[in-house]
Design a protein around this motif. Structure first.
Motif, PDB file in Angstrom:
ATOM      1  N   ASP A  76       0.842  -1.187   0.000  1.00 34.01           N
ATOM      2  CA  ASP A  76       0.000   0.000   0.000  1.00 34.01           C
ATOM      3  C   ASP A  76       0.886   1.249   0.000  1.00 34.01           C
ATOM      4  N   PRO A  77       0.925   2.007  -1.099  1.00 33.98           N
ATOM      5  CA  PRO A  77       1.794   3.185  -1.158  1.00 33.98           C
ATOM      6  C   PRO A  77       1.466   4.232  -0.095  1.00 33.98           C
ATOM      7  N   ASP A  78       0.226   4.259   0.397  1.00 32.50           N
ATOM      8  CA  ASP A  78      -0.149   5.225   1.430  1.00 32.50           C
ATOM      9  C   ASP A  78       0.454   4.898   2.794  1.00 32.50           C
ATOM     10  N   LYS A  79       0.816   3.646   3.006  1.00 34.29           N
ATOM     11  CA  LYS A  79       1.418   3.242   4.284  1.00 34.29           C
ATOM     12  C   LYS A  79       2.942   3.328   4.264  1.00 34.29           C
ATOM     13  N   ALA A  80       3.512   3.599   3.102  1.00 35.75           N
ATOM     14  CA  ALA A  80       4.968   3.637   2.952  1.00 35.75           C
ATOM     15  C   ALA A  80       5.548   4.932   3.495  1.00 35.75           C
ATOM     16  N   THR A  81       6.742   4.826   4.063  1.00 36.99           N
ATOM     17  CA  THR A  81       7.507   6.015   4.445  1.00 36.99           C
ATOM     18  C   THR A  81       8.616   6.287   3.438  1.00 36.99           C
ATOM     19  N   VAL A  82       8.972   5.268   2.654  1.00 36.45           N
ATOM     20  CA  VAL A  82       9.996   5.394   1.620  1.00 36.45           C
ATOM     21  C   VAL A  82       9.515   4.621   0.391  1.00 36.45           C
ATOM     22  N   ARG A  83       9.612   5.272  -0.771  1.00 33.93           N
ATOM     23  CA  ARG A  83       9.222   4.613  -2.019  1.00 33.93           C
ATOM     24  C   ARG A  83      10.468   4.295  -2.824  1.00 33.93           C
ATOM     25  N   VAL A  84      10.555   3.041  -3.280  1.00 37.23           N
ATOM     26  CA  VAL A  84      11.697   2.585  -4.068  1.00 37.23           C
ATOM     27  C   VAL A  84      11.174   2.066  -5.391  1.00 37.23           C
ATOM     28  N   GLN A  85      11.712   2.624  -6.477  1.00 37.07           N
ATOM     29  CA  GLN A  85      11.302   2.220  -7.815  1.00 37.07           C
ATOM     30  C   GLN A  85      12.355   1.302  -8.421  1.00 37.07           C
ATOM     31  N   ILE A  86      11.894   0.214  -9.010  1.00 37.92           N
ATOM     32  CA  ILE A  86      12.775  -0.699  -9.741  1.00 37.92           C
ATOM     33  C   ILE A  86      12.829  -0.196 -11.176  1.00 37.92           C
ATOM     34  N   THR A  87      14.031   0.054 -11.668  1.00 33.36           N
ATOM     35  CA  THR A  87      14.187   0.576 -13.015  1.00 33.36           C
ATOM     36  C   THR A  87      14.966  -0.401 -13.879  1.00 33.36           C
ATOM     37  N   ASP A  88      14.717  -0.348 -15.175  1.00 33.54           N
ATOM     38  CA  ASP A  88      15.453  -1.178 -16.124  1.00 33.54           C
ATOM     39  C   ASP A  88      16.641  -0.436 -16.728  1.00 33.54           C
ATOM     40  N   ASP A  89      16.877   0.787 -16.286  1.00 32.63           N
ATOM     41  CA  ASP A  89      17.949   1.624 -16.809  1.00 32.63           C
ATOM     42  C   ASP A  89      18.952   1.909 -15.694  1.00 32.63           C
ATOM     43  N   ALA A  90      20.119   1.301 -15.774  1.00 36.87           N
ATOM     44  CA  ALA A  90      21.132   1.476 -14.731  1.00 36.87           C
ATOM     45  C   ALA A  90      21.568   2.929 -14.609  1.00 36.87           C
ATOM     46  N   ASP A  91      21.571   3.684 -15.709  1.00 36.43           N
ATOM     47  CA  ASP A  91      21.976   5.086 -15.658  1.00 36.43           C
ATOM     48  C   ASP A  91      20.980   5.957 -14.910  1.00 36.43           C
ATOM     49  N   ALA A  92      19.731   5.554 -14.867  1.00 37.43           N
ATOM     50  CA  ALA A  92      18.706   6.326 -14.171  1.00 37.43           C
ATOM     51  C   ALA A  92      18.600   5.956 -12.693  1.00 37.43           C
ATOM     52  N   ALA A  93      19.341   4.947 -12.272  1.00 31.53           N
ATOM     53  CA  ALA A  93      19.231   4.442 -10.900  1.00 31.53           C
ATOM     54  C   ALA A  93      20.120   5.223  -9.939  1.00 31.53           C
ATOM     55  N   ASP A  94      19.640   5.354  -8.697  1.00 31.05           N
ATOM     56  CA  ASP A  94      20.449   5.903  -7.612  1.00 31.05           C
ATOM     57  C   ASP A  94      21.382   4.840  -7.055  1.00 31.05           C
TER      58      ASP A  94
END
Length: 155
Positions: A57-75
């Protein structure tokens, strides 16, 4: 009879020592090195300084982590499918940070919403035989102490 009593008292102590150590032989836990500090997942809940939980549930999250297919766009990127590895990168030191994944949120600890869509506090790229996407997310959030990564939140 005395030998049996000694044996009976030593066996539980040895079992407790092995259990407290958390491993028999060499057990590998996902770990990342960040400068002089390493961040490692642990299954020993009481030894962890940071306890993260996951939610659907995104409303219960304190931190959002996105999985990306682009290594250059990743933190944060985990790619360990190559020939070499760095076995000494996560040696035990006083500056190690241990992170555990809890089934439920613990004492105001970070709650991670992991998805393939934004917005996100962190973006991760994971191509690994040893790290799962959840483990990578737990490590990056644990490395920051559960705090949001502010500069990428709106991208």
């Amino acid at each position: 009879m005395l030998r049996f009593k000694i044996l009976a008292s030593v066996v539980p102590l040895l079992a407790a020592a092995v259990f407290a150590r958390g491993e028999i032989g060499s057990v590998s836990h996902p770990c990342i090195a960040l400068g002089e500090t390493s961040v490692e997942l642990t299954s020993l809940f009481w030894t962890a300084g940071v306890h993260v939980a996951f939610t659907d549930d995104p409303d219960k999250a304190t931190v959002r982590v996105q999985i990306t297919d682009d290594a250059d766009a990743a933190d944060f990127a985990v790619v360990d499918d190559g020939l070499g590895s760095e076995p000494d990168s996560c040696e035990a030191t006083a500056s190690n940070r241990l992170v555990s994944i809890a089934a439920q949120p613990v004492d105001g600890g970070p709650v991670i919403y992991l998805s393939t869509e934004g917005p996100a506090d962190y973006r991760i790229y994971v191509r690994s035989r040893t790290f799962s996407q959840r483990e990578a997310a737990a490590l990056i959030v644990g490395a920051r102490g559960g705090h949001r990564h502010l500069h990428a939140a709106s991208l």
